[in-house]
Design an enzyme around this catalytic site. Sequence first.
Site, PDB file in Angstrom:
ATOM      1  N   TRP A 111       0.800  -1.229   0.000  1.00  0.00           N
ATOM      2  CA  TRP A 111       0.000   0.000   0.000  1.00  0.00           C
ATOM      3  C   TRP A 111       0.830   1.275   0.000  1.00  0.00           C
ATOM      4  O   TRP A 111       0.276   2.362  -0.109  1.00  0.00           O
ATOM      5  CB  TRP A 111      -0.954   0.034   1.214  1.00  0.00           C
ATOM      6  CG  TRP A 111      -0.321  -0.399   2.506  1.00  0.00           C
ATOM      7  CD1 TRP A 111      -0.462  -1.617   3.102  1.00  0.00           C
ATOM      8  CD2 TRP A 111       0.555   0.353   3.363  1.00  0.00           C
ATOM      9  NE1 TRP A 111       0.271  -1.681   4.255  1.00  0.00           N
ATOM     10  CE2 TRP A 111       0.908  -0.480   4.440  1.00  0.00           C
ATOM     11  CE3 TRP A 111       1.084   1.649   3.314  1.00  0.00           C
ATOM     12  CZ2 TRP A 111       1.747  -0.063   5.466  1.00  0.00           C
ATOM     13  CZ3 TRP A 111       1.931   2.064   4.333  1.00  0.00           C
ATOM     14  CH2 TRP A 111       2.248   1.221   5.391  1.00  0.00           C
ATOM     15  N   ASN A 112       2.140   1.166   0.166  1.00  0.00           N
ATOM     16  CA  ASN A 112       2.861   2.421   0.426  1.00  0.00           C
ATOM     17  C   ASN A 112       3.104   3.272  -0.822  1.00  0.00           C
ATOM     18  O   ASN A 112       3.111   4.494  -0.727  1.00  0.00           O
ATOM     19  CB  ASN A 112       4.175   2.158   1.183  1.00  0.00           C
ATOM     20  CG  ASN A 112       5.117   1.265   0.433  1.00  0.00           C
ATOM     21  OD1 ASN A 112       4.686   0.340  -0.243  1.00  0.00           O
ATOM     22  ND2 ASN A 112       6.388   1.543   0.525  1.00  0.00           N
ATOM     23  N   LYS A 129      -2.664  -7.637  -8.126  1.00  0.00           N
ATOM     24  CA  LYS A 129      -3.434  -7.516  -6.883  1.00  0.00           C
ATOM     25  C   LYS A 129      -2.837  -6.425  -6.004  1.00  0.00           C
ATOM     26  O   LYS A 129      -1.764  -6.575  -5.432  1.00  0.00           O
ATOM     27  CB  LYS A 129      -3.452  -8.830  -6.083  1.00  0.00           C
ATOM     28  CG  LYS A 129      -4.580  -8.796  -5.047  1.00  0.00           C
ATOM     29  CD  LYS A 129      -4.366  -9.680  -3.847  1.00  0.00           C
ATOM     30  CE  LYS A 129      -3.682  -9.021  -2.685  1.00  0.00           C
ATOM     31  NZ  LYS A 129      -4.305  -7.816  -2.125  1.00  0.00           N
ATOM     32  N   GLY A 163       6.202  -6.690  -0.556  1.00  0.00           N
ATOM     33  CA  GLY A 163       5.464  -6.542   0.701  1.00  0.00           C
ATOM     34  C   GLY A 163       6.330  -6.947   1.866  1.00  0.00           C
ATOM     35  O   GLY A 163       7.563  -6.858   1.791  1.00  0.00           O
ATOM     36  N   GLY A 164       5.709  -7.395   2.926  1.00  0.00           N
ATOM     37  CA  GLY A 164       6.427  -7.707   4.151  1.00  0.00           C
ATOM     38  C   GLY A 164       7.074  -9.091   4.096  1.00  0.00           C
ATOM     39  O   GLY A 164       6.734  -9.939   3.268  1.00  0.00           O
ATOM     40  N   GLU A 178      10.286  -8.805  -3.179  1.00  0.00           N
ATOM     41  CA  GLU A 178      10.868  -7.535  -2.708  1.00  0.00           C
ATOM     42  C   GLU A 178      10.279  -7.281  -1.333  1.00  0.00           C
ATOM     43  O   GLU A 178       9.081  -7.004  -1.210  1.00  0.00           O
ATOM     44  CB  GLU A 178      10.473  -6.389  -3.646  1.00  0.00           C
ATOM     45  CG  GLU A 178      11.032  -6.492  -5.049  1.00  0.00           C
ATOM     46  CD  GLU A 178      12.533  -6.309  -5.102  1.00  0.00           C
ATOM     47  OE1 GLU A 178      13.121  -5.772  -4.141  1.00  0.00           O
ATOM     48  OE2 GLU A 178      13.123  -6.719  -6.103  1.00  0.00           O
ATOM     49  N   LEU A 179      11.113  -7.382  -0.293  1.00  0.00           N
ATOM     50  CA  LEU A 179      10.554  -7.407   1.062  1.00  0.00           C
ATOM     51  C   LEU A 179      11.028  -6.220   1.903  1.00  0.00           C
ATOM     52  O   LEU A 179      11.419  -5.195   1.372  1.00  0.00           O
ATOM     53  CB  LEU A 179      10.912  -8.745   1.704  1.00  0.00           C
ATOM     54  CG  LEU A 179      10.523  -9.972   0.858  1.00  0.00           C
ATOM     55  CD1 LEU A 179      10.958 -11.262   1.514  1.00  0.00           C
ATOM     56  CD2 LEU A 179       9.027  -9.992   0.564  1.00  0.00           C
ATOM     57  N   CYS A 203      10.245   1.015   2.054  1.00  0.00           N
ATOM     58  CA  CYS A 203      11.036  -0.195   2.330  1.00  0.00           C
ATOM     59  C   CYS A 203      12.494   0.162   2.579  1.00  0.00           C
ATOM     60  O   CYS A 203      13.175  -0.516   3.330  1.00  0.00           O
ATOM     61  CB  CYS A 203      10.887  -1.177   1.186  1.00  0.00           C
ATOM     62  SG  CYS A 203      11.281  -0.465  -0.411  1.00  0.00           S
ATOM     63  N   GLU A 248      11.341  -4.124  11.567  1.00  0.00           N
ATOM     64  CA  GLU A 248      10.911  -2.983  10.755  1.00  0.00           C
ATOM     65  C   GLU A 248       9.683  -2.325  11.409  1.00  0.00           C
ATOM     66  O   GLU A 248       8.713  -3.014  11.725  1.00  0.00           O
ATOM     67  CB  GLU A 248      10.558  -3.501   9.358  1.00  0.00           C
ATOM     68  CG  GLU A 248      10.238  -2.429   8.352  1.00  0.00           C
ATOM     69  CD  GLU A 248       9.831  -3.027   6.997  1.00  0.00           C
ATOM     70  OE1 GLU A 248       9.133  -4.049   6.985  1.00  0.00           O
ATOM     71  OE2 GLU A 248      10.207  -2.437   5.966  1.00  0.00           O
TER      72      GLU A 248
END
Length: 477
Positions: free
Chosen positions: A138-139, A162, A215-216, A237-238, A271, A372
């Site tokens: 969402w960022n 998505k 995401g996370g 990509e975390l 991130c 984080e």
Amino acid sequence: MNASSTPEIISIDPANGQEVARVRATTLPELDAAVERAWKAFGESGWKSLLPHRRALVLNAIADGLQAEKERLAQLQMRDNGKPIAECRGMVESAIGTFRYYAGVCETLQTDVTPPRGDYVSFTVLEPYGVVAAITPWNSPIMNDATKVAPALAAGNAVLLKPSEDSPLLAPELARIAREAGLPENLLQVVQGRGPDIGAALVAHPGVRMISFTGGTVAGSMIGKVAGERLVPVALELGGKSPHVVFADADREHAVAAVVAGIFGSSGQSCVAGSRLFVQACIYDEVVQAVVERARSLKVDLPDAPGVEVGPLASFHHRERVARFVERARAEGGRVLCGGQAPSGGHYDHGAFYLPTVIDGLGPDAASCQEEAFGPVLVCLPFQDEADLIAQANGTAFGLACGIWTESFKRAWRIGRALEAGSVWVNTYKQSVTSTPFGGFKQSGIGREKGIDGMKLYAQVKSMYFGLHANPLPVAK
Ligand code: NAD
């Protein structure tokens, strides 16, 4: 999930708590139908066999479409996730640049003619996977969406995108603009809903041949596991806990400004936020004091207020998470030097605001220095020498990015090579361009987005041999 458990996704403006829009969550039967449509489009639209320079025309037309609606998209993103309007404009610009870049890659990407070891000619070609899933957080919705969709389409795939349930409004706009720009119907479809429901179903769907996730780490690990079981390629990509390092010989003024921008830009919801500040012990007090003063002076305001520097967090529930993070840091013995609470009064009372927060007094192994926050929270740690710095800075599970401030290029080289991070910024921070690979070491991810590799992520290499010998039996040794 059943069809009625998540019928609607509601976008709430975190600046004022008001509803912006509702979108319907995708049901499982609708997901099946979307996958089927995607395969049909992949097989019948001619996209995969379109010559790359022709695909480039469509990608450029998508960029034109985004450009034409730039301001409206920026405003929509601002209301969807609360980022300051200037940042939202930058994200739409970034999406436009990404489509143009991958149009250029389509025009110029070469494959290999490999050295023969017999009487044949051998070379590689790139083939699309077919239907790929792109799952985004969402960022930075439009920017992250473009980072996946543009190269995936450029490589000839159909994409199911998505977006996060906390920022559902930009992805459908991108799909519409792409359609209007001439992308064949159903090559880009949007799937809406909660991660553990429709996101998990998308990842597990037998019709999805490749998964690209941002995401996370928790969700990334679950997705990696499913992809492993299904034997489909996955790009992850975390998260990060990126060290921002200031040596005694640094240009102090620029370093302090970068440290503050590096963590409090996007309210820390980045991130690559430089969320751990390491300062050489001999200048620690002065630098931390300067960072605190600057953090206190940041203008925390509505995302479209003139001069705003820090907007609200993206949602009220995320603010709760950040507040709990800071409470735990206090319980661990951390000293909150500024912030540490939501501001109050006036419009602050209606939005998901949280003050820029600087904490010190914790050891590098404290949970607050390891995990984080994904919010406006900076932890400060002193270091004695290079060996001490490297041990501390590398002492987390993450490895996304780092910043190094020093006037010594030899030291910058040593430290930059020693730190476990996918991006190293020396005397700058948070530069991230579409032409340069981006990704993480360790638990910050697998694979590299952006750059030419960003397109190769979405393609599989095929090796072709054309026999030239009069006797067509294999002659290679
Ligand atoms: P998240 O992991 O909760 O969700 C990300 C996306 O995955 C959302 O669309 C969500 O619906 C979906 N999802 C969640 N669980 C899923 C599952 N089990 N199966 C399939 N899909 C699932 O992350 P978030 O809270 O939206 O975003 C914040 C995180 O994203 C932070 O950790 C941040 O560091 C990271 N991030 C990383 C990068 C990067 O490029 N490395 C960029 C931006 C954000």
